[in-house]
Design a protein around this motif. Structure first.
Motif, PDB file in Angstrom:
ATOM      1  N   ILE A  52       5.438  -6.543  94.761  1.00 40.41           N
ATOM      2  CA  ILE A  52       4.385  -7.418  95.289  1.00 40.41           C
ATOM      3  C   ILE A  52       4.490  -7.507  96.817  1.00 40.41           C
ATOM      4  N   ASN A  88       1.720   7.725  88.764  1.00 44.17           N
ATOM      5  CA  ASN A  88       0.888   6.632  89.249  1.00 44.17           C
ATOM      6  C   ASN A  88       1.537   5.290  88.946  1.00 44.17           C
ATOM      7  N   MET A 122       0.860  -9.975  88.677  1.00 44.86           N
ATOM      8  CA  MET A 122       1.437 -10.489  89.925  1.00 44.86           C
ATOM      9  C   MET A 122       1.091 -11.966  90.125  1.00 44.86           C
ATOM     10  N   THR A 147      -0.063   1.558  90.749  1.00 46.97           N
ATOM     11  CA  THR A 147       0.069   0.514  89.734  1.00 46.97           C
ATOM     12  C   THR A 147      -1.258   0.422  88.984  1.00 46.97           C
ATOM     13  N   ARG A 170      -6.409 -12.013  88.697  1.00 43.61           N
ATOM     14  CA  ARG A 170      -5.066 -12.360  89.167  1.00 43.61           C
ATOM     15  C   ARG A 170      -5.024 -13.810  89.642  1.00 43.61           C
ATOM     16  N   ASP A 190      -1.048  -4.739  85.762  1.00 47.08           N
ATOM     17  CA  ASP A 190       0.111  -5.035  86.593  1.00 47.08           C
ATOM     18  C   ASP A 190      -0.266  -5.913  87.785  1.00 47.08           C
ATOM     19  N   VAL A 191      -1.427  -5.642  88.370  1.00 43.79           N
ATOM     20  CA  VAL A 191      -1.882  -6.451  89.499  1.00 43.79           C
ATOM     21  C   VAL A 191      -2.136  -7.887  89.037  1.00 43.79           C
TER      22      VAL A 191
END
Lengths: 253, 307
Positions: free
Chosen positions: B164, B222, A99, A91, A151, A95-96
């Motif tokens: 997640i 990836n 979250m 990722t 994040r 994207d992190v």
């Protein structure tokens, strides 16, 4: 404005048969920036995990904003230790950060453009905008920590817990992270940070919580961060030497 | 040969192994990032006694009920793996090894007893070991299709949650995601995929269909989304090609051929994979060396000009 946002009463926790925390009592006021310090194995990470119910509680009660954890969950942010995840996961940085918004986006729904915009703003704030599309395994340790912090920021919580955000990061990242923590504090948010480096405690935190299986001392950094308390927390092998303009913690031989 | 391939039953079988491959590829991706690739192998072996016991109780081969038996036995295996870990100091891999071999041994023992005692209607139970897609009838195929599609849908609609959950479960829990619930769903879809696949691929090799496509996909991308899609693609194509090849021979088991096809994809990915393939890495290193060398020689040239 000294509203109590966290009340911990007689908290204890264990790993198998080893009690890691016992009879932990303290209260945290809104808008404080607290450093949690103590030797290895003192239960610093366990304390945070137990407060956030990531680790089972043996005894005791924890109140957030006068509510049980479940009711306050949405306004609590958590930055785990960097090493707690597999950075090889396929990722990218953006994207992190996204979250952090998953709770707000709603389960089973996909993020839209405005969510991405918000995540991007926080990356920018952490000086990581250029790395948004970078595969996370290709980020340096400090950059990964910044992504984790972005994040947490995008969550827009009122109370943040951070587990060693300064571990293994370079000076620039440390400064950037501390600037963000100060800013959170100025916004009236409450932050608790597991901290390792005794030399910087006095500069970074307005409150300090000495922990060694239980709370050794807790309060204003100016009055509580004393060599007696350090010795009581770390045992006799630490000597606190105060020089004219600098202070050092050294191991006595 | 072509008469087999053009029969409508065979086309149904092909469709079912394709969907199975897709489902296994997707679930395999989840297992890969949950670091539980071997778990699928243990649960697959643990399914065998359930199949035989279900047959012993029913006295007939009804795929749906045999699958239910397999699922129950597999879940008991999963429970034991969990329980051994929490009640003793035995680690997960040892617990999986124990459950895998003990359940499989029990299954083989029961199978031997059934083969000795019962009449002719037990023939074909052996095919649960190596898989025999051609022996499936239309109702079997429909059972498989429905279950596999359900698994695919569950993975697809919860894509963001799976991501997640796999990357940072503690943070996910902090956001209010019910991790325990997801753990249960994960185990259920994993077991469903396994038991749906055991008639076509067999208990010994179904794990390969869960493990190999996801590992192969990792070499190309990836992005978790593309890894999931590629893994599904590799799994699906392996299912179809393997079934196709095994149908050419008479009574050839399906499982081994599916696995061999999947393994070929892995070897291709290992060498040519865009992200971490051996060849791409090598070429990148060579290009980089050449670049450094030319820079060096040009700078030394400049220096010599200065002199």
């Amino acid at each position: 404005m000294t509203e109590t946002v966290l009340k911990v009463n007689n908290l204890s926790a264990s790993y198998r048969k080893n009690t890691v925390l016992h009879d932990v009592n303290f209260q945290i006021n809104q808008g404080t920036l607290t450093g949690i310090v103590g030797p290895n194995g003192a239960g610093k990470s366990t304390l945070i995990k137990t407060l956030l119910q990531l680790h089972p509680t043996l005894t005791g009660t924890v109140d957030f904003f006068g509510l049980p954890f479940k009711a306050a969950q949405q306004v609590i942010g958590y930055v785990p230790q960097r090493g707690s995840v597999d950075w090889d996961f396929p990722t990218n940085a953006l994207d992190v950060v996204l979250m952090g918004l998953y709770g707000r986006i709603g389960w089973l729904k996909l993020p839209n453009r405005s969510h991405k915009q918000m995540a991007m703003e926080k990356l920018e704030k952490m000086g990581m905008a250029a790395y948004a599309d970078r595969q996370i395994s290709q980020l340096s340790g400090g950059q990964q920590q910044r992504v984790f912090l972005a994040r947490a920021l995008v969550q827009d919580a009122d109370f943040y817990f951070m587990d060693e955000p300064l571990a293994g990061v370079d000076a620039a990242t440390e400064r950037a992270i501390m600037a963000i923590l100060k800013e959170l504090k100025e916004q009236g948010k409450t932050v608790m940070v597991v901290h390792h480096d005794l030399q910087t405690v006095a500069d970074y935190y307005d409150h300090v919580l000495f922990l060694n299986k239980t709370v050794v001392a807790h309060g204003d950094t100016t009055s509580i961060f004393t060599k007696e308390n350090i010795a009581r927390t770390y045992g006799g092998n630490m000597r606190w030497t105060l020089k004219e303009e600098e202070s050092h913690v050294v191991h006595s031989q | 040969m072509w008469s087999i391939l053009s029969s409508s039953n065979f086309q149904w079988v092909l469709a079912s192994t394709m969907i199975l491959g897709i489902a296994a590829g997707m679930i395999g991706c989840l297992a890969y990032w949950k670091k539980q690739s071997l778990m699928s192998d243990a649960l697959a072996h643990a399914a065998l006694p359930g199949v035989i016991i279900a047959f012993l109780i029913l006295g007939e081969k009804n795929l749906f009920l045999l699958i239910m038996g397999a699922a129950v036995s597999s879940l008991i295996g999963a429970f034991f793996i969990q329980w051994i870990q929490s009640a003793t100091r035995i680690t997960e891999d040892t617990a999986m090894g124990m459950v895998l071999s003990i359940f499989f041994g029990l299954g083989i023992m029961l199978l031997t007893i059934v083969n000795r005692s019962a009449g002719g209607n037990q023939s074909g139970l052996d095919s649960f070991i190596f898989g025999q897609a051609a022996s499936m009838v239309k109702s079997d195929v429909i059972t498989m299709l429905l279950l596999a599609v359900a698994v695919i849908v569950i993975v697809a609609i919860g894509f963001k949650e799976w991501k997640i959950y796999l990357f940072d479960p503690q943070f996910a829990k902090g956001l209010g995601l019910p991790i325990k619930g997801i753990n249960i769903v994960y185990t259920l879809v994993l077991v469903t995929t396994i038991v749906v696949g055991i008639q076509a691929v067999g208990v010994i090799l179904i794990a390969a269909l869960l493990i190999i496509p996801s590992v192969s996909a990792r070499y190309w991308t990836n992005s978790f989304l593309y890894m999931l899609i590629l893994s599904a693609l590799f799994g699906g194509v392996s299912g179809v090609l393997g079934t196709f090849i095994s149908a050419v021979g008479n009574g050839w088991p399906t499982g081994p051929f599916i696995v061999i096809v999947a393994a070929s994809f892995f070897i291709l990915s290992l060498i040519f994979g865009k992200e971490r393939g051996i060849l791409v890495n090598r070429l990148a290193i060579i290009a980089h060396k050449r670049q450094l060398k030319s820079r060096k020689s040009s700078s030394s040239l400049k220096r010599s000009e200065l002199i």
